[in-house]
Scaffold this active site. Structure first.
Site, PDB file in Angstrom:
ATOM      1  N   THR A  28      75.733  48.179 -57.048  1.00 10.80           N
ATOM      2  CA  THR A  28      76.082  47.505 -58.263  1.00 10.80           C
ATOM      3  C   THR A  28      77.547  47.907 -58.842  1.00 10.80           C
ATOM      4  O   THR A  28      78.128  47.042 -59.205  1.00 10.80           O
ATOM      5  CB  THR A  28      75.015  47.701 -59.287  1.00 10.80           C
ATOM      6  OG1 THR A  28      73.771  47.258 -58.727  1.00 10.80           O
ATOM      7  CG2 THR A  28      75.446  46.874 -60.588  1.00 10.80           C
ATOM      8  N   SER A  74      69.914  48.835 -50.465  1.00 11.19           N
ATOM      9  CA  SER A  74      68.716  48.563 -50.118  1.00 11.19           C
ATOM     10  C   SER A  74      68.840  48.354 -48.565  1.00 11.19           C
ATOM     11  O   SER A  74      67.779  48.404 -47.819  1.00 11.19           O
ATOM     12  CB  SER A  74      68.057  47.234 -50.471  1.00 11.19           C
ATOM     13  OG  SER A  74      67.944  47.256 -51.902  1.00 11.19           O
ATOM     14  N   THR A 104      72.154  52.079 -56.680  1.00 11.11           N
ATOM     15  CA  THR A 104      71.010  53.174 -57.195  1.00 11.11           C
ATOM     16  C   THR A 104      69.560  53.040 -56.490  1.00 11.11           C
ATOM     17  O   THR A 104      68.753  54.060 -56.625  1.00 11.11           O
ATOM     18  CB  THR A 104      70.908  52.672 -58.689  1.00 11.11           C
ATOM     19  OG1 THR A 104      70.401  51.461 -58.642  1.00 11.11           O
ATOM     20  CG2 THR A 104      72.042  53.091 -59.589  1.00 11.11           C
ATOM     21  N   GLN A 293      51.019  60.899 -56.425  1.00 14.70           N
ATOM     22  CA  GLN A 293      51.543  59.681 -56.948  1.00 14.70           C
ATOM     23  C   GLN A 293      52.147  59.768 -58.271  1.00 14.70           C
ATOM     24  O   GLN A 293      52.686  59.134 -59.031  1.00 14.70           O
ATOM     25  CB  GLN A 293      50.401  58.438 -57.145  1.00 14.70           C
ATOM     26  CG  GLN A 293      49.967  57.996 -55.728  1.00 14.70           C
ATOM     27  CD  GLN A 293      49.119  56.876 -55.515  1.00 14.70           C
ATOM     28  OE1 GLN A 293      48.561  56.401 -56.437  1.00 14.70           O
ATOM     29  NE2 GLN A 293      48.272  56.898 -54.501  1.00 14.70           N
ATOM     30  N   CYS A 294      51.756  60.837 -58.873  1.00 11.67           N
ATOM     31  CA  CYS A 294      52.249  61.299 -60.357  1.00 11.67           C
ATOM     32  C   CYS A 294      53.725  62.124 -60.195  1.00 11.67           C
ATOM     33  O   CYS A 294      53.931  62.669 -59.172  1.00 11.67           O
ATOM     34  CB  CYS A 294      51.340  62.531 -60.994  1.00 11.67           C
ATOM     35  SG  CYS A 294      49.769  62.174 -61.322  1.00 11.67           S
TER      36      CYS A 294
HETATM   37  N1  ASP Z   1      70.855  46.849 -55.456  1.00 17.08           N
HETATM   38  C1  ASP Z   1      71.711  47.810 -55.981  1.00 17.08           C
HETATM   39  C2  ASP Z   1      72.020  48.725 -54.774  1.00 17.08           C
HETATM   40  O1  ASP Z   1      71.022  49.617 -54.800  1.00 17.08           O
HETATM   41  C3  ASP Z   1      71.311  48.410 -57.342  1.00 17.08           C
HETATM   42  C4  ASP Z   1      72.427  49.295 -57.895  1.00 17.08           C
HETATM   43  O2  ASP Z   1      73.193  49.635 -57.226  1.00 17.08           O
HETATM   44  O3  ASP Z   1      72.128  49.528 -59.087  1.00 17.08           O
HETATM   45  O4  ASP Z   1      73.082  48.825 -53.983  1.00 17.08           O
END
Ligand code: ASP
Length: 357
Positions: A28, A74, A104, A293-294
């Site tokens: 992003t 992703s 992120t 999972q915690c």
């Molecule tokens: N979809 C974005 C990525 O991970 C989200 C981000 O950068 O915050 O590339």
């Protein structure tokens, strides 16, 4: 992987006090809103740099390497992790530290993977990104990026780097990379590290948490590990998970290991079909790594009756490791092509600060 290189020299006439290599992968931070598709898409990094002219006021030399095709994280994958590790290996002698600009979504996986691939690292590698693109007025990108650069260039009184590990810097917090998790997709506070203290908090001044930072060791020589084995999978338990799902996952062709996401302190159901499926997989030399999972706390197999059987049949405790570190650690351990007992030993013990005993 092809990449472009751009160098930014400081405005100051003084010799730069450090040199930092910034590797831009996408995310992003460098995206723009595409009106036609009404969506965020990765952007050309030369235009991104123009949006942070203040980096020229930092008194160090910054070189940018950008992937030819920036990605939404992703689309991150083990080949790119290995490529990033190789870039750092190739450029290691030329730079004091490294900042990776990264989306992120999978940053915690990438930070974990790199912490394993960069064996015997003794320079800072800091991943950062943003929740809003750098071109947006309210963006968190500038602060994250500039502080990550400052942290990466920080040295102790004797001139050694303060950091010699892979970290994530985000929203005023510096975290150990392989202890981090993405916790937020809308607040600026995107990452947390529930089982390990922050390495630093960046407010008006930088408060380092020295007892928790890996100490610098001048005798370490970086070694880049270049093999990850993806014959791994997650098995996340939930009340109602049916036999067929468990059976299919545990019988994936070529499977070497499972990160089993259990409840609480490492507990699972005690239905006979489930225990039989786990035993059968272990008898076929599939390693089962028990991760909770915690986000906080740790796996303690045998503490409850619902985890005693797992311990008895040889499920490996993941202690307080994150799922992100567990799956990338499995890829790394299987990539080592060591024998079964050695794989179990490596998984059960910390390799680079990713878990506590
Ligand atoms: N979809 C974005 C990525 O991970 C989200 C981000 O950068 O915050 O590339």
């Amino acid at each position: 992987m092809a990449y472009n290189k751009i160098r930014i020299n400081p405005i100051s006439p003084e010799p730069p006090r450090a040199s930092v290599l910034v590797i831009y992968t996408g995310g992003t931070l460098g995206m723009v809103f595409e009106a036609k598709g009404k969506q965020l898409v990765p952007f050309n990094f030369e235009q991104v740099i123009e949006k942070v002219p203040e980096i020229r006021r930092l008194d160090f030399e910054i070189t940018f390497l950008t992937l030819n095709v920036p990605i939404d994280s992703s689309n991150m994958n083990p080949e790119i992790w290995i490529e990033l590790a190789k870039i750092i290996g190739d450029q290691y002698a030329q730079y004091d530290s490294f900042v990776i600009l990264h989306g992120t979504d999978t940053m915690a996986y990438s930070a974990s993977a790199l912490s394993f691939l960069l064996e015997d690292l003794n320079k800072p590698v800091i991943l950062t990104g943003a929740q809003l693109p750098i071109g947006v007025a309210r963006s968190d990108a500038r602060e994250n990026f500039i502080t990550a650069l400052e942290l990466a260039a920080s040295v102790t009184d004797d001139g050694n780097p303060v950091l010699s590990e892979v970290c994530i810097y985000f929203n005023s917090r510096l975290l150990r990379g392989n202890r981090s998790k993405k916790q937020e997709s809308s607040d600026f506070n995107a990452f947390h590290s529930e089982n390990y203290p922050h390495l630093a908090n960046a407010g008006v001044r930088i408060d380092w948490n020295f007892p928790f930072i890996k100490p610098y060791d001048e005798h370490k020589n970086l070694n880049i590990w270049e093999k990850l084995d993806t014959n791994v999978a997650f098995l996340k338990l939930f009340p109602g998970i049916n036999q067929q799902v468990v059976h299919l996952i545990l019988n994936i062709s070529g499977l070497k290991g499972i990160v089993m996401e259990t409840y609480g302190a490492g507990n699972a159901m005690t239905d006979q079909w489930f225990l039989d499926a786990i035993t059968d997989a272990i008898n076929r030399n599939i390693i089962i790594f028990n991760v909770s999972q915690c986000d906080g706390g740790r796996v303690s197999q045998g503490h409850y009756q619902t985890s005693r059987y797992l311990k008895q049949v040889g499920v490996v405790s993941g202690s307080d490791i994150t799922a992100e570190a567990a799956i990338t650690k499995m890829m790394y351990v299987f990539g080592k092509e060591v024998d079964h007992a050695k794989c179990i030993d490596m998984l059960a013990n910390p390799v680079c600060g990713e878990m506590s005993l």
